[in-house]
Scaffold this motif. Structure first.
Motif, PDB file in Angstrom:
ATOM      1  N   GLU A 217       3.996   6.339  -1.663  1.00 55.77           N
ATOM      2  CA  GLU A 217       2.564   6.163  -1.913  1.00 55.77           C
ATOM      3  C   GLU A 217       2.236   6.298  -3.398  1.00 55.77           C
ATOM      4  N   ARG A 218       2.947   7.180  -4.085  1.00 55.92           N
ATOM      5  CA  ARG A 218       2.706   7.322  -5.522  1.00 55.92           C
ATOM      6  C   ARG A 218       3.072   6.039  -6.265  1.00 55.92           C
ATOM      7  N   VAL A 219       4.198   5.436  -5.899  1.00 61.77           N
ATOM      8  CA  VAL A 219       4.602   4.180  -6.533  1.00 61.77           C
ATOM      9  C   VAL A 219       3.651   3.055  -6.131  1.00 61.77           C
ATOM     10  N   ALA A 220       3.228   3.040  -4.858  1.00 67.37           N
ATOM     11  CA  ALA A 220       2.330   1.989  -4.397  1.00 67.37           C
ATOM     12  C   ALA A 220       1.011   2.013  -5.160  1.00 67.37           C
ATOM     13  N   THR A 221       0.518   3.197  -5.480  1.00 61.60           N
ATOM     14  CA  THR A 221      -0.723   3.303  -6.248  1.00 61.60           C
ATOM     15  C   THR A 221      -0.566   2.665  -7.613  1.00 61.60           C
ATOM     16  N   SER A 222       0.607   2.840  -8.239  1.00 62.32           N
ATOM     17  CA  SER A 222       0.847   2.275  -9.564  1.00 62.32           C
ATOM     18  C   SER A 222       0.855   0.749  -9.538  1.00 62.32           C
ATOM     19  N   PHE A 223       1.267   0.146  -8.388  1.00 61.76           N
ATOM     20  CA  PHE A 223       1.367  -1.317  -8.300  1.00 61.76           C
ATOM     21  C   PHE A 223       0.258  -1.920  -7.432  1.00 61.76           C
ATOM     22  N   ALA A 224      -0.842  -1.193  -7.291  1.00 58.24           N
ATOM     23  CA  ALA A 224      -1.938  -1.681  -6.451  1.00 58.24           C
ATOM     24  C   ALA A 224      -2.490  -3.014  -6.953  1.00 58.24           C
ATOM     25  N   ASP A 225      -2.441  -3.253  -8.260  1.00 57.52           N
ATOM     26  CA  ASP A 225      -2.982  -4.488  -8.845  1.00 57.52           C
ATOM     27  C   ASP A 225      -1.893  -5.528  -9.133  1.00 57.52           C
ATOM     28  N   THR A 226      -0.707  -5.323  -8.587  1.00 59.15           N
ATOM     29  CA  THR A 226       0.391  -6.279  -8.787  1.00 59.15           C
ATOM     30  C   THR A 226       0.724  -6.897  -7.434  1.00 59.15           C
ATOM     31  N   PRO A 227       0.191  -8.069  -7.110  1.00 56.77           N
ATOM     32  CA  PRO A 227       0.314  -8.611  -5.749  1.00 56.77           C
ATOM     33  C   PRO A 227       1.740  -8.945  -5.332  1.00 56.77           C
ATOM     34  N   TYR A 228       2.623  -9.248  -6.284  1.00 52.85           N
ATOM     35  CA  TYR A 228       3.977  -9.657  -5.891  1.00 52.85           C
ATOM     36  C   TYR A 228       4.927  -8.468  -5.720  1.00 52.85           C
ATOM     37  N   ILE A 229       4.456  -7.240  -5.961  1.00 53.25           N
ATOM     38  CA  ILE A 229       5.256  -6.034  -5.691  1.00 53.25           C
ATOM     39  C   ILE A 229       4.659  -5.321  -4.486  1.00 53.25           C
ATOM     40  N   ARG A 230       5.479  -5.095  -3.473  1.00 51.97           N
ATOM     41  CA  ARG A 230       4.980  -4.502  -2.234  1.00 51.97           C
ATOM     42  C   ARG A 230       5.774  -3.242  -1.897  1.00 51.97           C
ATOM     43  N   ILE A 231       5.026  -2.206  -1.543  1.00 49.18           N
ATOM     44  CA  ILE A 231       5.623  -0.951  -1.078  1.00 49.18           C
ATOM     45  C   ILE A 231       5.144  -0.727   0.357  1.00 49.18           C
ATOM     46  N   PRO A 232       6.030  -0.435   1.310  1.00 51.04           N
ATOM     47  CA  PRO A 232       5.606  -0.281   2.706  1.00 51.04           C
ATOM     48  C   PRO A 232       4.540   0.801   2.873  1.00 51.04           C
ATOM     49  N   ALA A 233       3.541   0.508   3.700  1.00 52.10           N
ATOM     50  CA  ALA A 233       2.496   1.497   4.009  1.00 52.10           C
ATOM     51  C   ALA A 233       3.065   2.591   4.910  1.00 52.10           C
ATOM     52  N   VAL A 234       2.503   3.783   4.782  1.00 49.30           N
ATOM     53  CA  VAL A 234       2.966   4.953   5.528  1.00 49.30           C
ATOM     54  C   VAL A 234       1.967   5.269   6.644  1.00 49.30           C
ATOM     55  N   TYR A 235       2.478   5.652   7.809  1.00 47.49           N
ATOM     56  CA  TYR A 235       1.635   6.066   8.927  1.00 47.49           C
ATOM     57  C   TYR A 235       1.823   7.572   9.112  1.00 47.49           C
ATOM     58  N   TRP A 236       0.902   8.316   8.503  1.00 47.14           N
ATOM     59  CA  TRP A 236       1.060   9.764   8.428  1.00 47.14           C
ATOM     60  C   TRP A 236       0.920  10.444   9.779  1.00 47.14           C
ATOM     61  N   GLN A 237       0.203   9.832  10.726  1.00 46.07           N
ATOM     62  CA  GLN A 237       0.024  10.506  12.011  1.00 46.07           C
ATOM     63  C   GLN A 237       1.336  10.664  12.766  1.00 46.07           C
ATOM     64  N   TRP A 238       2.345   9.860  12.380  1.00 51.10           N
ATOM     65  CA  TRP A 238       3.647   9.946  13.039  1.00 51.10           C
ATOM     66  C   TRP A 238       4.727  10.498  12.114  1.00 51.10           C
ATOM     67  N   SER A 239       4.383  10.819  10.886  1.00 49.70           N
ATOM     68  CA  SER A 239       5.399  11.238   9.917  1.00 49.70           C
ATOM     69  C   SER A 239       5.436  12.748   9.779  1.00 49.70           C
ATOM     70  N   CYS A 240       6.635  13.280   9.633  1.00 49.01           N
ATOM     71  CA  CYS A 240       6.835  14.725   9.482  1.00 49.01           C
ATOM     72  C   CYS A 240       8.156  14.937   8.753  1.00 49.01           C
ATOM     73  N   GLU A 241       8.640  16.165   8.746  1.00 47.38           N
ATOM     74  CA  GLU A 241       9.884  16.466   8.035  1.00 47.38           C
ATOM     75  C   GLU A 241      11.072  15.746   8.649  1.00 47.38           C
ATOM     76  N   ASN A 242      11.067  15.593   9.992  1.00 45.50           N
ATOM     77  CA  ASN A 242      12.206  14.998  10.689  1.00 45.50           C
ATOM     78  C   ASN A 242      12.111  13.489  10.850  1.00 45.50           C
ATOM     79  N   MET A 243      10.946  12.901  10.573  1.00 48.71           N
ATOM     80  CA  MET A 243      10.794  11.466  10.792  1.00 48.71           C
ATOM     81  C   MET A 243       9.678  10.929   9.908  1.00 48.71           C
ATOM     82  N   ASN A 244       9.843   9.724   9.405  1.00 50.26           N
ATOM     83  CA  ASN A 244       8.714   9.035   8.789  1.00 50.26           C
ATOM     84  C   ASN A 244       8.584   7.646   9.395  1.00 50.26           C
TER      85      ASN A 244
END
Length: 555
Positions: A217-244
């Motif tokens: 998410e930190r990297v995705a914020t840096s490239f928010a205005d660069t359409p040809y660079i994509r970072i996968p979105a995170v689904y926090w409701q299912w993410s934890c220490e053992n799984m993302n």
């Protein structure tokens, strides 16, 4: 080791396993040197396999790679880090360790989900609209599966292998104790404790799969205005220490260049865009993907690039980033003295020879400037410069090894896409922009304003600080504490020296005194005088023997 480095009882079994693997690959002498055989009950008790013979056909660096692969994920990742340490290891070891790969078996779905379902308190099969229990990919730390959310999004589940944390923690404790032993054995210039500490921190961060989401998410914020660079979105409701859980990335894998060409994508544009993205992370954001190899990149329509797997990231301080820029410009401008100064500051040692190092750097710069720009490999240039450090017994800080690893991966990937890819030209705009930022009118004005502000604050606070100092002095609470580095050790050595010198004077006095008494009394001595002279000689002999023994004991 056994004397000074204590081991927890639960770690001895793992130590025995590690010792057995090292012995089986021909590193029994290393096990004995470290004292591990005594800790676990002898060589024959730690392995039931036939030890490898030094002449069984494999070079030492090959046997080391095989041993690290068998030792498991912790040591594989340690070997991968060491493969970037041209400042510590010969080139043959660097090349061989660069071939290290995780060799892991996939886990059955029922075995894999035990810990994550216990942490989330749900059944994963019921939580998703669809879930593929066949692994999409498997690594030493986690296994990846495809799924679809009930809201329709296609995602991937990255699930940590159960039971891996205790094994890795035991390995990290052992590595930490070995680093302490290496430091005690006079290998401090290699910074073993620093390497072990930073490696442990990095690996523990990678074990927490939620950290990967925060990095992404930190990297995705840096490239928010660069359409040809994509970072996968995170689904926090299912993410934890053992799984993302992150978006499933569609596109052509970077490792399949034939498919990239078949898709009609422009490889030259992809190389330039990928390099620009990583260089922006490094020089502008100072937070970067530390492992940008083809397996972590996908290419899509419009020559778009998707980065995945942000488990391993690097971070540079502003000062370190500026030092790297100064180093590269020092090479370009043929400032060997400046380059040598930076290398010595990175090594943090007083043992280096600045004159000899500067001469060696100057020869290196002459070689670099004789190569056409299109044939100049930035990663190779940095590796050669680091090799100069190794020849001068200088070690790099850990954060720079991560940076070099990223440079090597990035340039290799760029040249696979475009054989004419020029990393130096790609980096030049970023370097020039940073130099301008540091020396431009706005920066100079800001620094001047900050200097005036700091000076004014110092002047206004000086009377108050002086009054406080005088108050402390008047009440008798002012104490002056001077600490000399290693002063106590030198004082003890000086004390022993003076004691021996004094003993030598006493011995000489006894010999001279006893000789004078005997010479002055002639041949006829009274019993008392004879005893006195004999005691003097006896004391001189005893003291001399003690003095010689003390000098021999301290070598």
């Amino acid at each position: 080791m056994s004397a000074g480095i204590p081991f927890a009882a639960q770690d001895l079994r793992r130590l025995a396993e590690i010792s057995g693997i090292l012995i089986a690959h021909g590193f029994g002498d290393l096990v004995r040197q470290l004292g591990a055989d005594k800790l676990v009950g002898g060589i024959r008790k730690v392995t039931h396999r036939e030890p490898a013979s030094p002449d069984h056909g494999l070079a030492p660096e090959e046997r080391l790679r095989l041993a690290l692969e068998e030792l498991g994920p912790t040591f594989v990742k340690l070997g991968q880090i060491l493969s970037t340490r041209a400042d510590l290891l010969p080139s043959a070891y660097i090349a061989e360790l660069g071939r290290l790969r995780d060799k892991v078996r996939t886990l059955d779905w029922e075995d894999l989900i035990v810990e994550v379902e216990a942490e989330l308190g749900i059944s994963l099969i019921d939580a998703f609209d669809a879930l593929d229990t066949t692994p999409l990919a498997a690594g030493s730390i986690a296994q990846v599966h495809r799924a679809r959310l009930k809201t329709g999004e296609e995602v991937v589940l990255k699930i940590r292998r159960p039971g891996i944390v205790p094994v890795i923690e035991a390995d990290l404790r052992l590595i930490g104790r070995l680093a302490s032993l290496a430091e005690a054995e006079g290998l401090g210039r290699f910074r073993p404790i620093e390497i072990a500490t930073e490696f442990s921190r990095s690996l523990r961060s990678e074990l927490d799969l939620a950290n990967e989401c925060r990095n992404a998410e930190r990297v995705a914020t840096s490239f928010a205005d660069t359409p040809y660079i994509r970072i996968p979105a995170v689904y926090w409701q299912w993410s934890c220490e053992n799984m993302n859980v992150q978006d499933h990335v569609t596109g052509v894998p970077g490792s399949d260049l034939a498919a990239v060409r078949a898709a009609g994508l422009d490889l030259t544009v992809l190389a330039r865009r990928g390099a620009d993205a990583v260089l922006k992370m490094i020089f502008a954001d100072r937070f970067y993907h530390a492992d940008p190899h083809p397996g972590n990149v996908f290419y899509g329509p419009g020559n778009g690039i998707s980065f995945i797997d942000f488990g391993m990231v690097g971070q540079l301080t502003r000062q370190r980033r500026d030092e790297v820029v100064d180093l590269l410009f020092g090479v370009v401008e043929k400032r060997a003295d400046k380059v040598a100064e930076i290398l010595l500051s990175w090594a943090r040692t007083d043992d280096g020879d600045p004159v000899r190092l500067t001469a060696e750097v100057e020869r290196f710069i002459d070689r670099v400037h004789g190569v056409p720009l299109g044939q100049l490999h930035l990663s190779r240039m940095i590796s050669d410069l680091v090799a100069v450090m190794r020849e001068h017994r200088l070690a790099l800080p850990y954060d720079l090894t991560m940076l070099i690893k990223a440079f090597i991966s990035l340039e290799g990937m760029g040249r696979e896409l475009d054989p004419d890819f020029d990393m130096v030209s790609a980096a030049q705009p970023f370097l020039e922009d940073l130099v301008w930022q540091r020396s431009g009118p706005g920066t100079l004005l800001r620094r001047a304003r900050e200097g005036v502000s700091d000076g004014f604050g110092l002047m206004t606070e000086l009377p108050r600080d002086l009054r406080k100092l005088l108050d402390v002095a008047q009440t008798g609470r002012l104490k002056l504490h001077i600490e000399l580095d290693q002063g106590e050790r030198y004082l003890k050595r000086f004390d022993r020296l003076m004691a021996r010198l004094t003993m030598g004077v006493v011995i000489a006095a006894l010999i001279i005194g006893s000789s004078i008494v005997m010479a002055a009394s002639g041949n006829e001595l009274s019993i008392g005088v004879s005893v006195f002279a004999l005691l003097g000689f006896f004391g001189a002999v005893t003291g001399g023997i003690w003095l010689l023994w003390a000098i021999w004991r301290d070598r």
